[in-house]
Design a protein around this motif. Structure first.
Motif, short mmCIF file in Angstrom:
data_model
loop_
_atom_site.label_atom_id
_atom_site.label_comp_id
_atom_site.label_asym_id
_atom_site.label_seq_id
_atom_site.Cartn_x
_atom_site.Cartn_y
_atom_site.Cartn_z
N TYR A 1 48.29 40.37 70.20
CA TYR A 1 48.21 40.49 71.67
C TYR A 1 48.37 41.97 72.09
O TYR A 1 47.64 42.46 72.96
CB TYR A 1 49.30 39.65 72.35
CG TYR A 1 49.10 38.15 72.30
CD1 TYR A 1 47.89 37.56 71.96
CD2 TYR A 1 50.16 37.29 72.61
CE1 TYR A 1 47.73 36.18 71.93
CE2 TYR A 1 50.01 35.90 72.59
CZ TYR A 1 48.79 35.35 72.25
OH TYR A 1 48.64 33.99 72.23
N ALA A 2 49.33 42.64 71.47
CA ALA A 2 49.56 44.05 71.84
C ALA A 2 48.34 44.89 71.49
O ALA A 2 47.91 45.76 72.26
CB ALA A 2 50.81 44.57 71.14
N ASP A 3 47.74 44.63 70.32
CA ASP A 3 46.53 45.38 69.94
C ASP A 3 45.44 45.16 70.98
O ASP A 3 44.68 46.07 71.31
CB ASP A 3 46.00 44.90 68.57
CG ASP A 3 46.91 45.33 67.42
OD1 ASP A 3 47.71 46.27 67.61
OD2 ASP A 3 46.84 44.70 66.35
N ASP B 1 35.27 43.27 65.07
CA ASP B 1 36.39 43.58 65.95
C ASP B 1 37.19 42.29 66.08
O ASP B 1 36.93 41.45 66.94
CB ASP B 1 35.84 44.03 67.31
CG ASP B 1 36.95 44.37 68.30
OD1 ASP B 1 38.13 44.05 68.01
OD2 ASP B 1 36.64 44.95 69.36
N GLU B 2 38.18 42.16 65.20
CA GLU B 2 38.87 40.87 65.06
C GLU B 2 39.52 40.42 66.37
O GLU B 2 39.46 39.25 66.75
CB GLU B 2 39.93 41.01 63.96
CG GLU B 2 40.28 39.70 63.34
CD GLU B 2 41.05 39.86 62.03
OE1 GLU B 2 40.83 40.85 61.30
OE2 GLU B 2 41.89 38.98 61.77
N VAL B 3 40.15 41.37 67.05
CA VAL B 3 40.86 41.06 68.29
C VAL B 3 39.88 40.51 69.34
O VAL B 3 40.20 39.59 70.09
CB VAL B 3 41.57 42.34 68.78
CG1 VAL B 3 41.90 42.29 70.24
CG2 VAL B 3 42.82 42.60 67.96
N HIS B 4 38.67 41.04 69.35
CA HIS B 4 37.66 40.59 70.31
C HIS B 4 37.02 39.29 69.83
O HIS B 4 36.86 38.35 70.60
CB HIS B 4 36.62 41.70 70.49
CG HIS B 4 35.67 41.43 71.61
ND1 HIS B 4 36.06 40.95 72.83
CD2 HIS B 4 34.32 41.60 71.69
CE1 HIS B 4 35.00 40.81 73.62
NE2 HIS B 4 33.94 41.18 72.94
N GLU B 5 36.69 39.25 68.53
CA GLU B 5 36.02 38.04 67.99
C GLU B 5 36.91 36.82 68.14
O GLU B 5 36.42 35.70 68.27
CB GLU B 5 35.66 38.22 66.50
CG GLU B 5 34.67 39.33 66.20
CD GLU B 5 33.34 39.13 66.86
OE1 GLU B 5 32.89 37.98 66.99
OE2 GLU B 5 32.73 40.14 67.27
N LEU B 6 38.23 37.01 68.09
CA LEU B 6 39.14 35.87 68.24
C LEU B 6 39.43 35.54 69.71
O LEU B 6 40.20 34.62 70.00
CB LEU B 6 40.45 36.13 67.48
CG LEU B 6 40.32 35.98 65.96
CD1 LEU B 6 41.59 36.43 65.24
CD2 LEU B 6 39.97 34.55 65.55
N GLY B 7 38.87 36.30 70.61
CA GLY B 7 38.95 35.93 72.03
C GLY B 7 40.07 36.60 72.81
O GLY B 7 40.16 36.43 74.03
#
Ligand SMILES: NC(=O)C1=CN([C@@H]2O[C@H](COP(=O)(O)OP(=O)(O)OC[C@H]3O[C@@H](n4cnc5c(N)ncnc54)[C@H](OP(=O)(O)O)[C@@H]3O)[C@@H](O)[C@H]2O)C=CC1
Ligand SMILES: O=C1CO[C@H](CO)[C@@H](O)[C@@H]1O
Length: 391
Positions: free
Chosen positions: A11-13, A283-289
Motif C-alpha cells: 500500500y505504501a509503495d 508494475d506489480e503495484v499497478h497490475e494488482l490494482g
C-alpha cells in the motif's frame, strides 16, 4: 497506516508511487522498532506503537488498516471513535457478523468505509467490467475467478482464530467479489454450494475450496481457491455472456518471461523460485490494482461519493463466505443470509430466450464446413425443434 507488514508495504509503495498527491504521514506497529523502520523507509514524520495515538492525530484524514483479520474490527472502532475515514484491507471481517458491526460503526460515525478489494481495481478487471457494462458480452451467465498460490507468508494466516478460516476467507473473498462485479452488484446472491478440504497442511482450516454462488437472475459465480498450488500466484478469471466471452490472466505468464541462473532476488509475489524461466510482473503495484484502488478511495473522500468497493460490499462478501462454510459442512445448497439487502428486490429477471418470429424461438445459427447455413428453431407452442436451411 495501521500495520507495517506485507500489505502495508504494498500500500505504501502504491501511495508514494511516482508523483503521488496523497501523503502517507504516520504508522502504527505493535513493535516500535518495526514502526520506526517503516517510518524511515517511507520518510514518515510520525510512528508509534499506540494505535489510538496514530488514528486520532489532527493531521490524519483517513486511516488504512493493514492488520491481521482478527484486528480489523477493533481498528475500525478506533477510527469511528476518532471520526476518521477508514480504508480496510480484505476480508472485511472473519465472518459476516463482524463485517456487519464494522459497516454499522462507519455509518453511525458518518465516516467513509472503503473496502480495499484490490483485485476489483486491476487494469484488466476495470476494462473488462466496462466492456460488460457496455453490453459487449450480453447478459453474464457465468463468472469464474481463481486464485491459487503455495500458501500465505505469515504465521497468523494459518491460525484459524486470527484469520477466521483458510483459503476460502483469504482468497475466496477476492474471487467472490470479482464474479459479483461481473454479474452485477445489484443482483442478490441467493444460495451457495461449496466443497472445502484440508489437503496438504496440518491446519484446522481448509487449504483448498471450490464454490458456486447462485444469483437471483440465474447467473452463477464460481470460485476456485487453493493454498496448495505450486509455481507462483495464479490469478485468472473467465466471464461467459450471451453475446461474448472474456478470459483474464492477471499475474502468471502474462507475456513477460525471463531466464536467470538465480543470482537475483525477488521476482513477483508468491513466486517460488528466482532461477530458471521466471514470470515477473511489469508494475506489480499497478497490475494488482492498488494504484487504481487508492485513487478511487481518495477521490470518493474528496468528492463525498461512494468508492467502487465499500464496507457494504465487504459485508456481502463475508455473508457469502459464511454460507460457503456452512455448505461445505452440510453438503447442501445453503442460503446467503443478508441483513438489509440494498440491491434489486425482484427475483423476476425475465427470460433469456431469443424470439425468431411470433411462433418460434431461435436456438442456434450454424455455418457448416461446406458453407451451408441453417437455423435451429423451436416452436413456442408445440415445442417442436426444426432445422431451417437459409441462403
Ligand atoms: N491483496 C491484498 O489485498 C492483500 C491483503 N492482505 C490483508 O492484509 C492484512 C494483513 O496481512 P499482511 O500484511 O499480509 O500480514 P503481515 O503478517 O505481513 O503483517 C501484519 C501486520 O500486523 C501486525 N500484527 C500482527 N499481529 C498483531 C497483533 N496481535 N497486534 C497488533 N499488530 C499485529 C504485524 O506486526 P509484526 O510485524 O510485529 O508481526 C504486521 O505489522 C490481512 O487482513 C490480509 O488479509 C494481505 C496480503 C495481500
Ligand atoms: O491475494 C492475496 C495473496 O495472498 C495473500 C496470502 O494468502 C492474501 O492474503 C492476499 O489477499
Amino acid at each position: 497506516m495501521l500495520g507495517s507488514g506485507f500489505i502495508a508495504r504494498f500500500y505504501a509503495d502504491s501511495l508514494q508511487a511516482q508523483r503521488a498527491k496523497d501523503s502517507l504521514i504516520s504508522v502504527y506497529s505493535r513493535n516500535i522498532d518495526k514502526a520506526k523502520k517503516f517510518a524511515d523507509d517511507y520518510h514518515l514524520g510520525f510512528y508509534s506503537d499506540d494505535m489510538d495515538t496514530v488514528v486520532s492525530r489532527p493531521d490524519v484524514d483517513a486511516v488504512v488498516i493493514s492488520l491481521p483479520n482478527n484486528l480489523h474490527e477493533a481498528a475500525v472502532a478506533a477510527c469511528a471513535r476518532a471520526k476518521r475515514h477508514v480504508l480496510c484491507t480484505k476480508p472485511l471481517g472473519r465472518n459476516a457478523a463482524e463485517a456487519k458491526r464494522m459497516l454499522d460503526m462507519v455509518e453511525e460515525a458518518g465516516i467513509m468505509g472503503g473496502y480495499l478489494e484490490d483485485l476489483c481495481y486491476t487494469p484488466k478487471f476495470l476494462k473488462s467490467l466496462k466492456a460488460v457494462q457496455d453490453g459487449n458480452i450480453g447478459k453474464v451467465l457465468w463468472a469464474k475467478s481463481r486464485e491459487a498460490h503455495p500458501g500465505p507468508h505469515s504465521d497468523w494466516f494459518w491460525d484459524h482464530e486470527q484469520s477466521g478460516g483458510g483459503c476460502m476467507v483469504d482468497l475466496g473473498c477476492h474471487c467472490i467479489e470479482i464474479s459479483r462485479g461481473f454479474i452485477g452488484k445489484n443482483i442478490r446472491p441467493v444460495e451457495v454450494m461449496c466443497w472445502a478440504a484440508t489437503q496438504v497442511h496440518p491446519i484446522k482450516a481448509e487449504d483448498g475450496a471450490i464454490g458456486l454462488v447462485k444469483y437471483a437472475n440465474g447467473a452463477i459465480g464460481q470460485f476456485e481457491v487453493s493454498w496448495c498450488f505450486r509455481g507462483g500466484m495464479d490469478l485468472r478469471d473467465e466471464v461467459m455472456g450471451t453475446e461474448g466471452t472474456i478470459w483474464l490472466n492477471n499475474f502468471l505468464r502474462t507475456g513477460f518471461e525471463m531466464f536467470s541462473t538465480g543470482k537475483g532476488g525477488y521476482v513477483a509475489e508468491k513466486a517460488e523460485s528466482s532461477s530458471g524461466w521466471l514470470f515477473p510482473v511489469g508494475d506489480e503495484v499497478h497490475e494488482l490494482g492498488y494504484t487504481n484502488m487508492f485513487t478511487d478511495m481518495f477521490n470518493a473522500i474528496e468528492n463525498k461519493t461512494e468508492p467502487l468497493e465499500t464496507f457494504y460490499d465487504g459485508y456481502i462478501v463475508n455473508a457469502i463466505i459464511d454460507a460457503c462454510y456452512l455448505s461445505a459442512k452440510t453438503g447442501k445448497w445453503e442460503p446467503v443470509q443478508i441483513e438489509g439487502w440494498r440491491g434489486d428486490q425482484t427475483d423476476d429477471y425475465g427470460s433469456n430466450f431469443i424470439s425468431y418470429d411470433d411462433e418460434h424461438y431461435l436456438i442456434k445459427k450454424e455455418i457448416l464446413p461446406n458453407g451451408d447455413r441453417k437455423l435451429i428453431l423451436k416452436h413456442k407452442v408445440t415445442g417442436e425443434v426444426v432445422a431451417l436451411d437459409v441462403e
